[in-house]
Design a protein around this motif. Structure first.
Motif, PDB file in Angstrom:
ATOM      1  N   ARG A 117     -12.345   4.647   1.221  1.00 13.76           N
ATOM      2  CA  ARG A 117     -11.346   5.111   0.242  1.00 13.76           C
ATOM      3  C   ARG A 117     -10.727   6.432   0.673  1.00 13.76           C
ATOM      4  N   ILE A 118     -11.566   7.395   1.024  1.00 10.85           N
ATOM      5  CA  ILE A 118     -11.062   8.710   1.409  1.00 10.85           C
ATOM      6  C   ILE A 118     -10.225   8.607   2.685  1.00 10.85           C
ATOM      7  N   LEU A 119     -10.680   7.809   3.632  1.00  8.62           N
ATOM      8  CA  LEU A 119      -9.917   7.653   4.872  1.00  8.62           C
ATOM      9  C   LEU A 119      -8.500   7.163   4.593  1.00  8.62           C
ATOM     10  N   TRP A 120      -8.381   6.123   3.765  1.00 10.47           N
ATOM     11  CA  TRP A 120      -7.043   5.572   3.511  1.00 10.47           C
ATOM     12  C   TRP A 120      -6.208   6.485   2.625  1.00 10.47           C
ATOM     13  N   GLU A 121      -6.833   7.227   1.741  1.00 13.69           N
ATOM     14  CA  GLU A 121      -6.082   8.226   0.975  1.00 13.69           C
ATOM     15  C   GLU A 121      -5.456   9.252   1.906  1.00 13.69           C
ATOM     16  N   GLU A 122      -6.222   9.708   2.881  1.00 12.80           N
ATOM     17  CA  GLU A 122      -5.725  10.737   3.794  1.00 12.80           C
ATOM     18  C   GLU A 122      -4.763  10.164   4.831  1.00 12.80           C
ATOM     19  N   ILE A 123      -4.977   8.922   5.260  1.00  9.95           N
ATOM     20  CA  ILE A 123      -4.017   8.272   6.162  1.00  9.95           C
ATOM     21  C   ILE A 123      -2.647   8.200   5.509  1.00  9.95           C
ATOM     22  N   GLN A 124      -2.629   7.800   4.235  1.00  8.80           N
ATOM     23  CA  GLN A 124      -1.350   7.625   3.537  1.00  8.80           C
ATOM     24  C   GLN A 124      -0.615   8.948   3.344  1.00  8.80           C
ATOM     25  N   LYS A 125      -1.329  10.053   3.337  1.00  3.97           N
ATOM     26  CA  LYS A 125      -0.681  11.358   3.214  1.00  3.97           C
ATOM     27  C   LYS A 125       0.006  11.790   4.508  1.00  3.97           C
ATOM     28  N   ARG A 126      -0.401  11.180   5.633  1.00  5.50           N
ATOM     29  CA  ARG A 126       0.034  11.674   6.933  1.00  5.50           C
ATOM     30  C   ARG A 126       0.932  10.732   7.710  1.00  5.50           C
TER      31      ARG A 126
ATOM     32  N   LEU B  81       0.827  -1.200   0.000  1.00  2.88           N
ATOM     33  CA  LEU B  81       0.000   0.000   0.000  1.00  2.88           C
ATOM     34  C   LEU B  81       0.866   1.257   0.000  1.00  2.88           C
ATOM     35  N   SER B  82       1.894   1.263   0.835  1.00  2.14           N
ATOM     36  CA  SER B  82       2.780   2.427   0.917  1.00  2.14           C
ATOM     37  C   SER B  82       3.474   2.697  -0.405  1.00  2.14           C
ATOM     38  N   ALA B  83       3.799   1.623  -1.112  1.00  5.39           N
ATOM     39  CA  ALA B  83       4.497   1.776  -2.387  1.00  5.39           C
ATOM     40  C   ALA B  83       3.569   2.196  -3.511  1.00  5.39           C
ATOM     41  N   ASP B  84       2.287   1.886  -3.393  1.00  6.89           N
ATOM     42  CA  ASP B  84       1.352   2.166  -4.490  1.00  6.89           C
ATOM     43  C   ASP B  84      -0.035   2.513  -3.948  1.00  6.89           C
ATOM     44  N   PRO B  85      -0.252   3.758  -3.514  1.00  2.51           N
ATOM     45  CA  PRO B  85      -1.576   4.150  -2.992  1.00  2.51           C
ATOM     46  C   PRO B  85      -2.703   4.016  -4.013  1.00  2.51           C
TER      47      PRO B  85
END
Length: 422
Positions: free
Chosen positions: A383-392, A287-291
């Motif tokens: 989807r939105i939650l994990w998009e924003e988690i990965q940004k932070r 996941l970290s390598a490919d959001p």
């Protein structure tokens, strides 16, 4: 087969496997809520799928019932609304006739469509476009307010808070009172019908009648306003449901269906996704390598968690399923939690694979006319939650022992200690 590297969990699973495969098939009862609370139900369904995907249990806490546990047999029953009815309820336990509510999920045609159709615009395509920015703003606010580097309860501060804010929006419910929605949802699903005896029945009735009173006031208020897109307004202004407030138990049933549906699926998938990524750290690295994999990962999380373990039907006539004859009036339980681990349909079903090719074919939303109407809202929130988690954050790391809900219906977490790593 389910695997575990933790020695204590592994020993408990080994004991559960021994019990599952040594119990005479005729006496196998997969409905025991304490197994689900300990996450030890899996071997019992492995056996059913292998030896009796359509299985009759003559004696249980909930009376006699049939289990359909393979992907194929579940779809066959779930799409057969001519021979299988929802009218006797969706829980494995029989209804309390002294406090019987009605809702569209526990109704057949034509009532089902009559009550369901008015609320569908509340989660329709146009509404989803409007909601996306709202959800993202709230996700950002929640995540930005979390402590970094110190342990906190993910269930309380993220899973519950996000879904409760979303419910308040969908109902246009007073935002400052939004936690009442979660409370009422938990009260509805804390019932002996699903193996949870934590709440006194009379206290439960009292709380739910207070809920009806609150919503009746909101209903009258919405009827006096211009129509909106919240669930209460949609029902209050539609000719098919405008008089629903005249029957408190019908109002209660339909409102609590929408509340539970909007709460449990998303709330427990939010927690379950964190748990799964920690159990399969190589998938977290992926996941970290490919959001860009997040949309597919959302479907895999919902398959993996299966937030609602089953739906019940009642046979309207004698019908053959999987070579077994189910008699008119028999109780039939479609175990989604088992079908989502069926290796006849999913390759390596006990592996959590965020790039799984058939992830969207999971059973968690059901099939046929009763398919979850809010599935797109649930997917969007995740989807939105994990998009924003990965940004932070680099990791949402599980750092304490998870606690699970006592229920054979809701597969969820009551506590999940985590620490954010940046």
């Amino acid at each position: 087969m389910l695997k575990s590297t933790d020695s204590a969990i592994g020993a408990a699973l080994a004991q559960a496997r021994e019990e599952a495969w040594s119990t005479p098939l005729a006496r196998l009862d997969v409905s025991k809520a304490d197994r689900f609370a300990r996450n030890l139900h899996w071997p019992f369904f492995d056996r059913l799928r292998a030896e009796a995907p359509v299985h009759y249990c003559a004696e249980s806490e909930f009376g006699a019932y049939w289990s359909v546990s393979s992907y194929e047999t579940i779809v066959a029953v779930d799409t057969n609304h001519r021979q299988f009815s929802s009218a006797e309820g969706i829980f494995i336990g029989d209804r309390d006739e002294s406090f019987r509510s009605e809702s569209f999920i526990s109704s057949d045609a034509p009532i089902h469509a009559k009550w369901r159709k008015p609320v569908m615009p509340g989660v329709g395509p146009k509404r989803l476009q409007d909601l996306e920015a709202v959800i993202r703003g709230r996700v950002c606010d929640i995540l930005d307010g979390l402590p970094v580097g110190e342990e906190f309860d993910w269930v309380e501060h993220v899973s519950i808070e996000l879904t409760t804010q979303m419910l308040a929006t969908l109902f246009d419910f007073p935002f400052e009172d939004r936690r009442k929605l979660t409370f009422w949802s938990d009260v509805v699903t804390s019932t002996p019908q699903v193996g949870n005896n934590s709440l006194d029945p009379e206290e439960r009735k009292k709380i739910l009648m207070e809920c009806v009173g609150c919503f009746t006031g909101l209903w009258r208020d919405r009827q006096a306003r211009e129509p909106g897109f919240d669930f209460i307004s949609l029902m209050a202004h539609d000719p098919a449901t405008a008089d629903m407030a005249e029957n408190p138990m019908t109002l209660l049933g339909n409102l609590m269906l929408l509340i539970v549906g909007g709460n449990d699926t998303t709330r427990n998938s939010i927690s379950g996704g964190v748990m799964a990524l920690n159990d399969f750290p190589e998938q977290y690295d992926r996941l970290s390598a490919d959001p860009a994999v997040i949309p597919n990962m959302v479907s895999e999380i919902i398959r993996w968690q299966t937030p609602l373990a089953y739906m019940r039907r009642t046979a309207l006539e004698d019908v053959e399923v999987g070579g077994r004859t189910i008699r008119q009036g028999d109780k039939v339980v479609m175990w989604y939690v088992s079908g989502n681990r069926d290796d006849a349909f999913f390759d390596d079903p006990y592996e959590f694979d965020i790039a799984r090719a058939k992830a969207r074919s999971h059973l968690s939303f059901g099939f046929g006319v009763h398919r979850c109407m809010g599935n797109r809202v649930a997917e969007m929130q995740l989807r939105i939650l994990w998009e924003e988690i990965q940004k932070r954050f680099k990791r949402v790391e599980v750092t304490g022992e998870a606690e699970r809900v006592m229920s054979n219906f809701v597969l969820g977490f009551s506590k999940l200690p985590v620490t954010l790593r940046v």
